[in-house]
Design an enzyme around this catalytic site. Structure first.
Site, PDB file in Angstrom:
ATOM      1  N   ILE A  28       0.835  -1.201   0.000  1.00 17.24           N
ATOM      2  CA  ILE A  28       0.000   0.000   0.000  1.00 17.24           C
ATOM      3  C   ILE A  28       0.871   1.252   0.000  1.00 17.24           C
ATOM      4  O   ILE A  28       0.680   2.162  -0.811  1.00 17.24           O
ATOM      5  CB  ILE A  28      -0.978  -0.027   1.199  1.00 17.24           C
ATOM      6  CG1 ILE A  28      -1.984  -1.163   0.995  1.00 17.24           C
ATOM      7  CG2 ILE A  28      -1.697   1.315   1.349  1.00 17.24           C
ATOM      8  CD1 ILE A  28      -2.925  -1.405   2.154  1.00 17.24           C
ATOM      9  N   ASP A  72      10.829   2.679   6.357  1.00 19.49           N
ATOM     10  CA  ASP A  72      10.409   1.284   6.524  1.00 19.49           C
ATOM     11  C   ASP A  72      11.501   0.562   7.292  1.00 19.49           C
ATOM     12  O   ASP A  72      12.693   0.846   7.091  1.00 19.49           O
ATOM     13  CB  ASP A  72      10.186   0.613   5.160  1.00 19.49           C
ATOM     14  CG  ASP A  72       9.342  -0.648   5.267  1.00 19.49           C
ATOM     15  OD1 ASP A  72       8.239  -0.691   4.709  1.00 19.49           O
ATOM     16  OD2 ASP A  72       9.813  -1.624   5.935  1.00 19.49           O
ATOM     17  N   ASP A 126      -9.158   5.422   9.611  1.00 23.85           N
ATOM     18  CA  ASP A 126     -10.045   4.372   9.117  1.00 23.85           C
ATOM     19  C   ASP A 126     -10.048   3.169  10.062  1.00 23.85           C
ATOM     20  O   ASP A 126     -10.865   2.279   9.937  1.00 23.85           O
ATOM     21  CB  ASP A 126      -9.564   3.934   7.717  1.00 23.85           C
ATOM     22  CG  ASP A 126     -10.539   2.992   7.029  1.00 23.85           C
ATOM     23  OD1 ASP A 126     -11.761   3.263   7.078  1.00 23.85           O
ATOM     24  OD2 ASP A 126     -10.092   1.978   6.453  1.00 23.85           O
ATOM     25  N   GLU A 128     -12.909  -1.700  17.580  1.00 17.98           N
ATOM     26  CA  GLU A 128     -13.888  -1.496  16.505  1.00 17.98           C
ATOM     27  C   GLU A 128     -15.107  -2.380  16.738  1.00 17.98           C
ATOM     28  O   GLU A 128     -14.965  -3.530  17.172  1.00 17.98           O
ATOM     29  CB  GLU A 128     -13.261  -1.841  15.148  1.00 17.98           C
ATOM     30  CG  GLU A 128     -12.100  -0.926  14.787  1.00 17.98           C
ATOM     31  CD  GLU A 128     -11.454  -1.256  13.430  1.00 17.98           C
ATOM     32  OE1 GLU A 128     -11.941  -2.166  12.729  1.00 17.98           O
ATOM     33  OE2 GLU A 128     -10.463  -0.586  13.092  1.00 17.98           O
ATOM     34  N   HIS A 136     -13.439   1.529   8.916  1.00 23.46           N
ATOM     35  CA  HIS A 136     -12.554   0.476   8.377  1.00 23.46           C
ATOM     36  C   HIS A 136     -12.996   0.034   6.974  1.00 23.46           C
ATOM     37  O   HIS A 136     -13.169  -1.155   6.697  1.00 23.46           O
ATOM     38  CB  HIS A 136     -12.509  -0.732   9.325  1.00 23.46           C
ATOM     39  CG  HIS A 136     -11.243  -1.517   9.193  1.00 23.46           C
ATOM     40  ND1 HIS A 136     -10.642  -2.149  10.233  1.00 23.46           N
ATOM     41  CD2 HIS A 136     -10.448  -1.782   8.105  1.00 23.46           C
ATOM     42  CE1 HIS A 136      -9.542  -2.767   9.820  1.00 23.46           C
ATOM     43  NE2 HIS A 136      -9.415  -2.553   8.526  1.00 23.46           N
ATOM     44  N   GLY A 183     -11.302   1.185   4.154  1.00 23.65           N
ATOM     45  CA  GLY A 183     -10.223   1.494   3.207  1.00 23.65           C
ATOM     46  C   GLY A 183     -10.203   0.522   2.028  1.00 23.65           C
ATOM     47  O   GLY A 183     -10.022   0.917   0.882  1.00 23.65           O
ATOM     48  N   GLY A 184     -10.398  -0.750   2.314  1.00 18.34           N
ATOM     49  CA  GLY A 184     -10.302  -1.750   1.252  1.00 18.34           C
ATOM     50  C   GLY A 184     -11.650  -2.194   0.726  1.00 18.34           C
ATOM     51  O   GLY A 184     -11.733  -3.119  -0.086  1.00 18.34           O
TER      52      GLY A 184
HETATM   53  P1  NAD Z   1       2.717  -4.960   3.656  1.00 23.23           P
HETATM   54  O1  NAD Z   1       3.010  -6.085   4.559  1.00 23.23           O
HETATM   55  O2  NAD Z   1       2.901  -5.103   2.195  1.00 23.23           O
HETATM   56  O3  NAD Z   1       3.572  -3.657   4.121  1.00 23.23           O
HETATM   57  C1  NAD Z   1       3.801  -3.302   5.456  1.00 23.23           C
HETATM   58  C2  NAD Z   1       5.152  -2.603   5.502  1.00 23.23           C
HETATM   59  O4  NAD Z   1       5.324  -1.997   6.782  1.00 23.23           O
HETATM   60  C3  NAD Z   1       6.334  -3.550   5.312  1.00 23.23           C
HETATM   61  O5  NAD Z   1       7.176  -3.061   4.293  1.00 23.23           O
HETATM   62  C4  NAD Z   1       7.030  -3.552   6.679  1.00 23.23           C
HETATM   63  O6  NAD Z   1       8.430  -3.736   6.589  1.00 23.23           O
HETATM   64  C5  NAD Z   1       6.677  -2.166   7.166  1.00 23.23           C
HETATM   65  N1  NAD Z   1       6.735  -1.988   8.622  1.00 23.23           N
HETATM   66  C6  NAD Z   1       6.261  -2.794   9.584  1.00 23.23           C
HETATM   67  N2  NAD Z   1       6.417  -2.241  10.798  1.00 23.23           N
HETATM   68  C7  NAD Z   1       7.022  -1.041  10.587  1.00 23.23           C
HETATM   69  C8  NAD Z   1       7.436   0.002  11.435  1.00 23.23           C
HETATM   70  N3  NAD Z   1       7.254  -0.060  12.761  1.00 23.23           N
HETATM   71  N4  NAD Z   1       8.032   1.077  10.901  1.00 23.23           N
HETATM   72  C9  NAD Z   1       8.220   1.168   9.549  1.00 23.23           C
HETATM   73  N5  NAD Z   1       7.836   0.215   8.677  1.00 23.23           N
HETATM   74  C10 NAD Z   1       7.236  -0.879   9.191  1.00 23.23           C
HETATM   75  O7  NAD Z   1       1.221  -4.542   3.990  1.00 23.23           O
HETATM   76  P2  NAD Z   1       0.200  -3.748   3.053  1.00 23.23           P
HETATM   77  O8  NAD Z   1      -0.544  -4.709   2.202  1.00 23.23           O
HETATM   78  O9  NAD Z   1       0.907  -2.614   2.425  1.00 23.23           O
HETATM   79  O10 NAD Z   1      -0.823  -3.220   4.172  1.00 23.23           O
HETATM   80  C11 NAD Z   1      -0.424  -2.211   5.077  1.00 23.23           C
HETATM   81  C12 NAD Z   1      -1.403  -2.166   6.233  1.00 23.23           C
HETATM   82  O11 NAD Z   1      -2.693  -1.788   5.759  1.00 23.23           O
HETATM   83  C13 NAD Z   1      -1.585  -3.495   6.948  1.00 23.23           C
HETATM   84  O12 NAD Z   1      -1.602  -3.272   8.347  1.00 23.23           O
HETATM   85  C14 NAD Z   1      -2.953  -3.958   6.487  1.00 23.23           C
HETATM   86  O13 NAD Z   1      -3.591  -4.787   7.432  1.00 23.23           O
HETATM   87  C15 NAD Z   1      -3.674  -2.638   6.349  1.00 23.23           C
HETATM   88  N6  NAD Z   1      -4.861  -2.665   5.476  1.00 23.23           N
HETATM   89  C16 NAD Z   1      -5.928  -1.894   5.836  1.00 23.23           C
HETATM   90  C17 NAD Z   1      -7.074  -1.896   5.030  1.00 23.23           C
HETATM   91  C18 NAD Z   1      -8.254  -1.056   5.400  1.00 23.23           C
HETATM   92  O14 NAD Z   1      -9.377  -1.408   5.064  1.00 23.23           O
HETATM   93  N7  NAD Z   1      -8.049   0.061   6.049  1.00 23.23           N
HETATM   94  C19 NAD Z   1      -7.126  -2.690   3.883  1.00 23.23           C
HETATM   95  C20 NAD Z   1      -5.990  -3.420   3.523  1.00 23.23           C
HETATM   96  C21 NAD Z   1      -4.862  -3.406   4.333  1.00 23.23           C
END
Ligand code: NAD
Length: 395
Positions: A151, A170, A253, A258, A281, A283-284
């Site tokens: 994302i 990251d 979000d 929740e 919630h 977002g997706g």
């Molecule tokens: P992903 O696993 O591809 O990316 C997460 C990134 O965060 C990784 O690169 C990881 O190294 C990095 N990371 C972890 N902890 C960290 C920290 N403390 N500091 C800096 N970097 C850190 O995940 P994604 O698919 O990109 O999803 C990101 C987030 O969005 C997830 O938590 C997922 O659950 C959430 N999400 C939310 C919705 C929604 O409806 N709001 C929908 C989809 C995903």
């Protein structure tokens, strides 16, 4: 082969499986344990969303099940270990809603920079407050992305195309896309970003990782977004910084607590704080993400039943199997020394040339995919007799 799709899975999944020759039964709701056991007799492929519980008891009582698909992101509803122990791969769709989250983030960035939540509310209350005070273009502003995964990286590309200057932090070594610049520390990012957005994963160590100290390090009048996980930020600290005017706006979000179901009440200290966008919630949650989830998970299930592929399975060893000629052996086994020697001994007794052989292991389970020239009618039976065999299919 029969497939059972529960919980109103998008019709795209039915289309893909039907066109591949599977007989697909769809049901709108979830099933309880006993109903599910009954419904799964003779069924090779199961599709569920988040409500149906695929428990150890259901798995034990469903010998025909070859693969299960969660047409959603989470897989907590499945006894993953029990499924792996029976050689049943479980698939989900972790990335089908990436674009949807990114688009909501972009929308919120613009809305906050123009203070739309306040302007919208005033208009509904009959107040015509035509003013440029506190409104900004996002062009040229610095977006600080924390978590540059699927994302975060896609947001980086879209934000740059809107003229934002992107920096990111990251904990893993990530390649910067476009002109984005990697920060060596969270502090460096917080000192520079006009807008900070969290896209980290939900690992336990991220609990409350963004709290008072981090909000205090943000630039004066910067803005904050969290569309990742509810437990990673301190809501009370954020409210303090919004109310003091240090932080100029926020889009949230996800929340530490929740409601479980749509329609249930929601309470948060963030309610009625000016220039704050609250969304449940979602977002997706878009139609497009649902279509993609249907396409993605159905594709994985189909790949498994037709080629034995387990790529992106969440519980068994991953193998990209691909197309084959002749006979293919799909052998899930206990991951113990000597098992491949015994498997190959059985194969050696057959008059066929091995044209492809690959092995992957994951914990207690090993998975071998082997292509043998010619046809070997007794092979499945002979391999099933091996002590180490968990499940064998010859296709
Ligand atoms: P992903 O696993 O591809 O990316 C997460 C990134 O965060 C990784 O690169 C990881 O190294 C990095 N990371 C972890 N902890 C960290 C920290 N403390 N500091 C800096 N970097 C850190 O995940 P994604 O698919 O990109 O999803 C990101 C987030 O969005 C997830 O938590 C997922 O659950 C959430 N999400 C939310 C919705 C929604 O409806 N709001 C929908 C989809 C995903």
């Amino acid at each position: 082969m029969k497939a059972l799709l529960l919980e109103n899975i998008h019709s795209e999944a039915t289309r893909i499986l039907t066109e591949a020759g599977l007989e697909v039964e769809t049901r709108p709701g979830a099933l309880g344990e006993d109903e599910l056991i009954e419904a799964l007799q003779g069924v090779s492929v199961l599709g569920i969303r988040s409500t149906t519980q695929l428990t150890e008891r259901v798995i034990e009582a469903s010998p025909d099940l070859l693969a299960a698909g969660c047409f959603c992101i989470g897989t907590n509803q499945v006894a993953l270990g029990a499924a792996a122990a029976k050689g049943i791969p479980v698939f989900n769709a972790p990335y089908s809603n990436t674009r949807s989250v990114v688009e909501l983030a972009i929308g919120e960035i613009i809305a906050l920079a123009r203070r739309l939540p306040e302007k919208n509310q005033m208009m509904h209350q009959g107040v015509w407050n035509k003013s440029a005070n506190g409104s900004h273009e996002i062009r040229g502003r610095v977006l600080g992305i924390i978590g540059y995964g699927n994302i975060g990286a896609q947001l980086s590309v879209l934000a740059e195309s809107l003229g934002m200057s992107v920096i990111f932090y990251d904990i893993a070594d990530k390649l910067a896309l476009g002109n984005a610049r990697r920060c060596d520390s969270l502090e460096e990012l917080l000192a520079e970003a006009d807008l900070v957005t969290l896209h980290v994963d939900g690992r336990a160590s991220n609990e409350n990782f963004f709290g008072e100290e981090q909000f205090a390090m943000m630039k004066d009048r910067a803005m904050f977004l969290n569309l990742s996980r509810g437990h990673v930020y301190d809501v009370d600290a954020l409210v303090r910084h919004l109310e003091s005017g240090h932080i100029a706006g926020a889009g949230l979000d996800v929340f530490p607590s929740e409601p479980k179901k749509a329609g249930m009440p929601f309470e948060s200290p963030l309610q009625n704080v000016p220039n704050v966008i609250l969304t449940p919630h979602v977002g997706g949650s878009t139609k497009e993400a649902q279509v993609d989830i249907g396409r993605f998970v159905a594709g994985k299930l189909l790949d498994h039943v037709t080629t034995g592929g387990t790529q992106m399975s969440v519980n068994v060893p991953e193998i990209v199997a691909g197309a084959f000629e002749g006979t293919r052996v799909l052998h899930m086994h206990h991951n113990v020394p000597g098992v491949m020697a015994r498997l190959n001994q059985v194969l050696a007794q057959h008059d066929g040339n091995i044209t492809f052989q690959t092995l992957a292991t994951r914990g207690a389970i090993g998975y071998a995919v082997i292509d043998v020239s010619g046809q070997h009618p007794n092979l499945q039976h002979e391999l099933a007799e091996l002590d180490e065999t968990v499940r064998v299919r010859v296709i």
